[in-house]
Design an enzyme around this catalytic site. Structure first.
Site, PDB file in Angstrom:
ATOM      1  CG  ASP A   1      -1.942  -1.071   1.235  1.00 16.19           C
ATOM      2  OD1 ASP A   1      -2.104  -1.733   0.207  1.00 16.19           O
ATOM      3  OD2 ASP A   1      -2.609  -1.254   2.272  1.00 16.19           O
TER       4      ASP A   1
ATOM      5  CG  ASP B   1     -11.403  -1.646  -0.628  1.00 22.46           C
ATOM      6  OD1 ASP B   1     -10.514  -2.509  -0.560  1.00 22.46           O
ATOM      7  OD2 ASP B   1     -11.242  -0.567  -1.235  1.00 22.46           O
TER       8      ASP B   1
HETATM    9  O1  1PR Z   1     -10.529   3.002  -5.135  1.00 19.31           O
HETATM   10  O2  1PR Z   1      -9.591   2.541  -7.374  1.00 19.31           O
HETATM   11  O3  1PR Z   1      -8.717   4.416  -6.007  1.00 19.31           O
HETATM   12  O4  1PR Z   1      -8.245   2.079  -5.398  1.00 19.31           O
HETATM   13  C1  1PR Z   1      -7.719   2.281  -4.129  1.00 19.31           C
HETATM   14  C2  1PR Z   1      -7.080   0.995  -3.715  1.00 19.31           C
HETATM   15  O5  1PR Z   1      -6.396   1.237  -2.503  1.00 19.31           O
HETATM   16  C3  1PR Z   1      -8.075  -0.109  -3.471  1.00 19.31           C
HETATM   17  O6  1PR Z   1      -7.566  -1.311  -4.015  1.00 19.31           O
HETATM   18  C4  1PR Z   1      -8.155  -0.228  -1.949  1.00 19.31           C
HETATM   19  O7  1PR Z   1      -8.277  -1.576  -1.558  1.00 19.31           O
HETATM   20  C5  1PR Z   1      -6.811   0.322  -1.522  1.00 19.31           C
HETATM   21  N1  1PR Z   1      -6.884   1.061  -0.246  1.00 19.31           N
HETATM   22  C6  1PR Z   1      -7.482   2.250  -0.074  1.00 19.31           C
HETATM   23  N2  1PR Z   1      -7.308   2.647   1.214  1.00 19.31           N
HETATM   24  C7  1PR Z   1      -6.605   1.699   1.831  1.00 19.31           C
HETATM   25  C8  1PR Z   1      -6.166   1.722   3.223  1.00 19.31           C
HETATM   26  O8  1PR Z   1      -5.560   0.768   3.713  1.00 19.31           O
HETATM   27  N3  1PR Z   1      -6.448   2.809   3.926  1.00 19.31           N
HETATM   28  N4  1PR Z   1      -5.656  -0.409   1.170  1.00 19.31           N
HETATM   29  C9  1PR Z   1      -6.336   0.697   0.909  1.00 19.31           C
HETATM   30  C10 1PR Z   1      -6.150  -1.565   1.005  1.00 19.31           C
HETATM   31  C11 1PR Z   1      -5.828  -3.664   1.760  1.00 19.31           C
HETATM   32  C12 1PR Z   1      -4.775  -4.496   1.174  1.00 19.31           C
HETATM   33  C13 1PR Z   1      -3.830  -4.932   2.254  1.00 19.31           C
HETATM   34  C14 1PR Z   1      -4.383  -6.251   2.702  1.00 19.31           C
HETATM   35  C15 1PR Z   1      -3.386  -7.117   3.382  1.00 19.31           C
HETATM   36  N5  1PR Z   1      -5.391  -2.340   1.827  1.00 19.31           N
HETATM   37  O9  1PR Z   1      -4.115  -3.839   0.175  1.00 19.31           O
HETATM   38  O10 1PR Z   1      -2.604  -4.982   1.678  1.00 19.31           O
HETATM   39  O11 1PR Z   1      -5.475  -6.012   3.572  1.00 19.31           O
HETATM   40  O12 1PR Z   1      -2.964  -6.559   4.567  1.00 19.31           O
HETATM   41  P1  1PR Z   1      -2.498  -7.480   5.767  1.00 19.31           P
HETATM   42  O13 1PR Z   1      -1.832  -8.698   5.155  1.00 19.31           O
HETATM   43  O14 1PR Z   1      -1.490  -6.664   6.494  1.00 19.31           O
HETATM   44  O15 1PR Z   1      -3.703  -7.827   6.565  1.00 19.31           O
HETATM   45  P2  1PR Z   1      -9.347   3.072  -5.982  1.00 19.31           P
END
Ligand code: 1PR
Length: 547
Positions: free
Chosen positions: A244, A402
């Site tokens: 991320d 999400d």
């Molecule tokens: O909506 O097209 O602009 O895409 C934004 C992207 O960013 C989406 O894929 C969304 O999932 C991701 N995202 C947005 N905000 C966050 C955040 O964390 N605040 N991250 C985010 C998503 C989830 C996974 C993470 C897994 C594994 N994070 O990417 O890597 O949950 O984590 P873990 O193994 O530590 O549990 P758009």
């Protein structure tokens, strides 16, 4: 001339069609039937830590490779693999460049129709075609593959037939046996992506470039052979490292990691957590054995992505060091920049592909497209998902979901598919549904994960990246109920994401759900478990994996 067509069987046509009617191999065949010139080439392969790092040609002329880049996908990785082998690239600018080439590489395409349109537009489409002649020849270039895994991504397949048996170099089995590589004369074609198959794939590129004459060729072949003693004919379950990425408060692009999507430190000045530099971490995960690397620009929905030059630079640099598939997501949508210039999501995606991405991932915009589709029952063809998928092929488009779990009393309380929960909710609720969120988990939408997954498959998604806001960063394991639910909705691969906290969570998700890949972030960033230990554990548990 030697010719290598990477992934010749495009997703919209089977290999047989390409060979018999039109396309890269037809072009290649024409070239092969023309002047066959081959310079003797002595090359030297330098290998460090069991990895192919470079090979040097004996002269400048020998070191030149002609590349037909028709702008249909991630050609940057092919370029990088060629450079890594110590060769220079001459781009085709006019048809004669093809005629004069000693070695020609035709990169694969995601969408055959779009690629052919570009070839025709540039007048590279040659109509002087001979019928396929059946030739039998041994393959030097595939000698290092043995029974290792290589990276396939395609929707159609050509099966071995009596008519094609003489030019079949390799087959693989997934459901049924299909063609993996063919050759005719000095023309080679692979259905898989060598430039995305790690050390085994780089060995194929090198063998093609140096004609298999390298003094260390056999040694590298042995390295490749001993790196996996497992059958390569089963589809391997993938382990994906996810980064991320976002700007920190100083404006630097950093890898961060949230707890249930909250990426700020819980104490002190609550800065964005900084877990390292994107390119360095991605390279580390590639070297550790990650099957794929995913970058999610988690604030992409706020910023204009094409203004986000650092992210493009991250992709360019990473693709020089990482030879497995790269995905990038965040902010893929139509937008206007601050000067009022309009960019289509297709332009945004194209920029990402040009910079080294193999797949793009759409989050927020895919939710809106799915809502619209479910409302009207009609495909407009104008959503980012539909447009990118039709130009680059559905294998290049992931939808990132999400969802968060919402507890309810009864299965009919909401018009969405529900599950009966194993552990009841805070008010003894026995059921739950999974609400899709947008804008990084900030806004809930009136659509469930099951309904969304079904809709986006219809609209052209090739894979679902299934996050879970409740489980993100918790280390308590994947949400198996959610993964089973969404897997029931679709026929495309589902990537399980969020919650990995130990090696056992990986075997659990693969043994108890149909997930085809498991993505994890925190466990790798914090160096709690090396990716190789995850893979070894999976092998012991009887789960097919690429080592
Ligand atoms: O909506 O097209 O602009 O895409 C934004 C992207 O960013 C989406 O894929 C969304 O999932 C991701 N995202 C947005 N905000 C966050 C955040 O964390 N605040 N991250 C985010 C998503 C989830 C996974 C993470 C897994 C594994 N994070 O990417 O890597 O949950 O984590 P873990 O193994 O530590 O549990 P758009």
């Amino acid at each position: 001339m030697d010719c290598l067509a990477l992934r010749s069987a495009a997703s919209s046509l089977c290999l047989e069609d390409v060979l018999c009617s039109q396309g890269q191999l037809r072009l290649a065949e024409h070239l092969h039937d023309g002047k066959l010139r081959r310079n003797a080439l002595t090359s030297q392969v330098l290998r460090t830590n069991g990895r192919i790092s470079a090979c040097k040609a004996s002269s400048n002329q020998d070191a030149e490779v002609t590349l037909l880049d028709y702008g249909a996908g991630n050609v940057r990785s092919v370029r990088n693999a060629i450079h890594l082998m110590g060769f220079q690239i001459k781009d085709v600018n006019k048809p004669e460049d093809i005629e004069n080439a000693n070695r020609l590489i035709l990169p694969g395409v995601g969408s055959f129709a779009a690629a052919m349109a570009k070839l025709e537009e540039k007048c590279f489409f040659l109509t002087q075609v001979k019928k396929v002649v059946t030739l039998k020849k041994p393959s030097k270039i595939l000698a290092g593959v043995k029974r290792n895994h290589v990276y396939f991504v395609h929707s159609y397949r050509a099966v071995p037939l009596v008519e094609n048996e003489d030019w079949v170099l390799a087959t693989t089995v997934y459901g049924e046996e299909f063609l993996a590589a063919v050759s005719k004369g000095n023309v080679y074609a692979t259905q898989f992506h060598p430039e995305k198959s790690g050390v085994v794939g780089l060995d194929i590129v090198r063998r093609f470039l140096d004609g298999g004459r390298s003094c260390e060729a056999e040694e590298i072949s042995r390295v490749a052979e001993t790196s996996s003693m497992r059958s390569g004919s089963t589809l391997a379950k993938r382990v994906i490292a996810c980064l991320d990425v976002r700007s920190n408060d100083m404006g630097d692009l950093v890898v961060t990691k949230g707890d249930q999507y909250d990426v700020r430190e819980q104490s002190g000045d609550q800065e964005v957590r900084n877990l390292g530099k994107p390119v360095d971490l991605a390279s580390r995960y590639y070297e550790d054995g990650a099957d794929e690397v995913t970058f999610l620009n988690i604030t992409g929905f706020r910023d204009s992505p094409l203004g986000d030059i650092p992210m493009l630079e991250v992709l360019r640099s990473t693709s020089k060091r990482v030879f497995v598939p790269l995905t990038v997501g965040g902010g893929i949508r139509d937008f206007k920049d601050k000067d009022g210039r309009y960019y289509s999501s297709l332009e945004v995606a194209s920029e990402y592909f040009r910079s080294g991405a193999d797949k793009i991932s759409i989050g927020t915009d895919a939710v809106y497209a799915a809502e619209e589709y479910l409302k009207t029952g009609k495909k407009t063809g104008t959503s980012s998902l539909e447009q990118i998928s039709s130009v680059y092929g559905k294998q290049a488009v992931i939808v990132s979901v999400d969802p968060r779990r919402i507890y309810i009393k009864g299965p009919n309380d909401v018009p969405f598919k529900t599950i009966k929960v194993q552990t009841t909710g805070p008010n003894d609720e026995e059921y739950a549904w999974y609400q899709c969120m947008v804008k990084g988990g900030r806004e809930g939408r009136p659509i469930g994960a099951f309904e969304l997954a079904k809709a986006v498959e219809d609209l052209g998604a090739g894979e679902i990246l299934l996050n879970c806001i409740d489980c993100d960063g918790q280390g308590n394991g994947y949400d198996l109920d959610l993964i089973k639910l969404v897997s029931e909705a679709v026929t495309i691969p589902v990537i399980a994401s969020s919650g990995a906290g130990s090696i056992h969570h990986f075997s659990e998700v693969f043994l108890q759900t149909p997930a085809s890949a498991a993505l994890a972030a925190g466990i790798f960033h914090r160096k709690e478990v090396p990716i190789m230990s995850v893979k070894e554990h999976m092998m012991k548990a009887g789960i097919e994996t690429r080592i």
